[in-house]
Write a protein that holds these residues in place. Structure first.
Motif, short mmCIF file in Angstrom:
data_model
loop_
_atom_site.label_atom_id
_atom_site.label_comp_id
_atom_site.label_asym_id
_atom_site.label_seq_id
_atom_site.Cartn_x
_atom_site.Cartn_y
_atom_site.Cartn_z
N ASP A 165 49.14 44.09 41.94
CA ASP A 165 49.38 44.76 43.22
C ASP A 165 49.93 46.17 43.01
OD1 ASP A 165 48.49 42.57 44.63
OD2 ASP A 165 50.50 41.76 44.98
N GLU A 166 50.79 46.35 41.99
CA GLU A 166 51.33 47.68 41.70
C GLU A 166 50.23 48.63 41.25
OE1 GLU A 166 54.10 50.84 41.00
OE2 GLU A 166 53.97 49.11 42.34
N ILE A 167 49.30 48.13 40.43
CA ILE A 167 48.17 48.96 40.00
C ILE A 167 47.36 49.42 41.20
CG2 ILE A 167 45.96 48.93 38.77
CD1 ILE A 167 47.34 46.93 36.79
N VAL A 168 47.01 48.48 42.06
CA VAL A 168 46.20 48.80 43.24
C VAL A 168 46.95 49.75 44.16
CG1 VAL A 168 45.14 47.83 45.31
CG2 VAL A 168 44.83 46.69 43.10
N ARG A 169 48.25 49.51 44.35
CA ARG A 169 49.05 50.38 45.21
C ARG A 169 49.06 51.81 44.67
NH1 ARG A 169 53.45 53.04 45.53
NH2 ARG A 169 54.10 52.52 43.40
N ARG A 170 49.23 51.95 43.36
CA ARG A 170 49.27 53.29 42.76
C ARG A 170 47.92 54.00 42.91
NH1 ARG A 170 53.44 53.40 38.55
NH2 ARG A 170 52.49 55.30 37.74
N VAL A 171 46.83 53.26 42.75
CA VAL A 171 45.50 53.86 42.91
C VAL A 171 45.32 54.36 44.34
CG1 VAL A 171 43.02 53.43 42.92
CG2 VAL A 171 44.42 52.57 41.04
N LEU A 172 45.57 53.51 45.30
CA LEU A 172 45.34 53.87 46.69
C LEU A 172 46.27 55.00 47.14
CD1 LEU A 172 44.76 50.36 48.29
CD2 LEU A 172 43.05 52.04 47.55
N ALA A 173 47.49 55.03 46.61
CA ALA A 173 48.43 56.10 46.98
C ALA A 173 47.93 57.46 46.53
CB ALA A 173 49.80 55.81 46.38
N ALA A 174 47.15 57.50 45.44
CA ALA A 174 46.62 58.76 44.93
C ALA A 174 45.42 59.25 45.74
CB ALA A 174 46.24 58.62 43.46
N LYS A 175 44.85 58.40 46.58
CA LYS A 175 43.73 58.74 47.46
C LYS A 175 42.52 59.30 46.69
CE LYS A 175 46.69 59.43 51.47
NZ LYS A 175 47.11 60.33 52.56
N PRO A 176 42.04 58.57 45.69
CA PRO A 176 40.82 59.03 45.00
C PRO A 176 39.60 58.85 45.91
CG PRO A 176 41.38 56.84 44.26
CD PRO A 176 42.49 57.27 45.19
N ASP A 177 38.49 59.41 45.49
CA ASP A 177 37.26 59.30 46.27
C ASP A 177 36.44 58.08 45.90
OD1 ASP A 177 37.06 62.01 47.83
OD2 ASP A 177 37.73 62.52 45.82
N ALA A 178 36.67 57.52 44.71
CA ALA A 178 35.94 56.34 44.25
C ALA A 178 36.69 55.74 43.07
CB ALA A 178 34.50 56.70 43.86
N VAL A 179 36.30 54.53 42.70
CA VAL A 179 36.97 53.80 41.61
C VAL A 179 35.92 53.32 40.61
CG1 VAL A 179 38.45 51.86 40.98
CG2 VAL A 179 38.81 53.05 43.16
N LEU A 180 36.17 53.57 39.34
CA LEU A 180 35.33 53.07 38.25
C LEU A 180 36.11 51.99 37.51
CD1 LEU A 180 34.21 56.54 36.86
CD2 LEU A 180 32.97 55.10 38.49
N LEU A 181 35.47 50.83 37.32
CA LEU A 181 36.12 49.68 36.69
C LEU A 181 35.39 49.36 35.39
CD1 LEU A 181 36.34 47.70 40.02
CD2 LEU A 181 38.32 48.56 38.77
N ALA A 182 36.12 49.49 34.26
CA ALA A 182 35.46 49.47 32.95
C ALA A 182 35.65 48.18 32.17
CB ALA A 182 35.93 50.67 32.12
N GLY A 183 35.90 47.05 32.84
CA GLY A 183 35.83 45.77 32.16
C GLY A 183 37.15 45.19 31.69
N ASP A 184 37.07 43.92 31.25
CA ASP A 184 38.22 43.10 30.82
C ASP A 184 39.24 42.94 31.93
OD1 ASP A 184 37.14 42.52 28.38
OD2 ASP A 184 38.69 43.49 27.18
N TYR A 185 38.78 42.36 33.03
CA TYR A 185 39.66 42.06 34.15
C TYR A 185 40.42 40.77 33.88
CZ TYR A 185 35.93 45.11 35.52
OH TYR A 185 35.02 46.14 35.51
N PHE A 186 39.81 39.87 33.15
CA PHE A 186 40.42 38.58 32.82
C PHE A 186 41.03 38.65 31.43
CE2 PHE A 186 36.97 37.83 35.82
CZ PHE A 186 37.64 37.15 36.83
N ASN A 187 41.91 37.70 31.14
CA ASN A 187 42.65 37.73 29.88
C ASN A 187 42.24 36.56 28.98
OD1 ASN A 187 44.89 38.72 28.15
ND2 ASN A 187 45.71 36.70 28.57
#
Length: 273
Positions: A62-84
């Motif tokens: 949630d902190e990661i997502v909050r920090r991303v949205l607070a920066a107000k980027p125009d798009a998000v790139l997700l480069a893998g290894d979401y699971f552990n």
């Protein structure tokens, strides 16, 4: 002699506590990227990789997502290894991770899978992104329109998992192409004309000496120079993010987790005099 070992023990404890603390001390890195073909206003793309979400990591996600949205980027790139880990028991479930990632879908998102996502379960990982409505760029070209102009994102499947790239979409004439890979090695297969390749996988070394030199390189196929940061390799600018999670040991030393913001700007070469 006992005093010496006591001091050694205190030093080891201090290093461990520091490494435990650093693993969740997120830094935000802003990287200017000039692009001659870019026709829109300057835009910001958030690059996230290597979440390695474990059971109990909900607050950190949630902190990661909050920090991303607070920066107000125009798009998000997700480069893998979401699971552990190497199985479902060592990872946050796909259903739970989906809910933590869902707020990102208020922005255009494009993703690829990493090797740990295949360990967790390819079908479950792909189903999660399908439910989120986030397209996977492996072997495809996804067009987004940040800043009022078209930007193509092409991707490659995880080169740590597969011995060959599989299909790779070619660049469209006149449209800037950004290449998305889980591994730096995969980034080397970017189509001709891509203005940038981005990747993760290395964790920046994760356990590093002061100054950021990795104690152990992540694998035998990653060119050492591409372990972290922005480098030009064979003429192609490649950015390797340090990522946000940890693998095997939940520790980081001199290698803080990173949210990368790529600031794409129009670039007009100066006229020859």
């Amino acid at each position: 002699m006992r005093l010496r070992w006591f001091i050694y023990g205190l030093l080891l404890l201090a290093v461990f506590l520091y490494a435990w603390w650093e693993r969740e001390y997120i830094e935000e890195t802003h990287v200017p990227i000039p692009c001659e073909e870019w026709q829109g206003r300057g835009v910001c793309l958030a690059l996230l990789a290597d979440l390695h979400a474990r059971p109990g990591d909900g607050d950190y996600m949630d902190e990661i997502v909050r920090r991303v949205l607070a920066a107000k980027p125009d798009a998000v790139l997700l480069a893998g290894d979401y699971f552990n880990g190497h199985n479902a028991e060592s990872s946050m479930s796909a259903d739970e991770l989906e809910e933590h990632l869902r707020p990102l879908t208020s922005l255009p998102c494009v993703a690829v899978l990493g090797n740990h996502d295949y360990y967790y379960g390819e079908a479950e990982a792909r189903a999660m992104f399908a439910r989120l409505g986030i397209p996977l760029a492996e072997g495809r070209r996804i067009t987004i329109r940040p800043g009022g102009a078209e930007l193509d994102v092409a991707g490659v499947r995880c080169m740590y998992t597969f011995p060959t790239t599989g299909p790779i979409a070619e660049k469209r004439p006149g449209t800037p192409l950004l290449f998305l890979s889980h591994t730096p090695y995969g980034a080397l297969f970017a189509p001709s004309g891509a203005f940038l390749a981005v990747c993760g996988h290395t964790h920046g070394g994760q356990l590093c000496l002061p100054g950021g030199k990795a104690i152990k390189l992540p694998d035998s196929i990653t060119p050492p120079v591409l372990t972290r940061g922005l480098h030009r390799y064979n003429g192609l600018p490649i950015y390797t993010t340090r990522g946000l999670g940890t693998s095997i040991l939940p520790l980081r030393t001199f290698c803080r987790p990173e949210i990368t913001f790529l600031n794409i700007e129009p670039h007009f070469p100066s006229e020859a005099k």
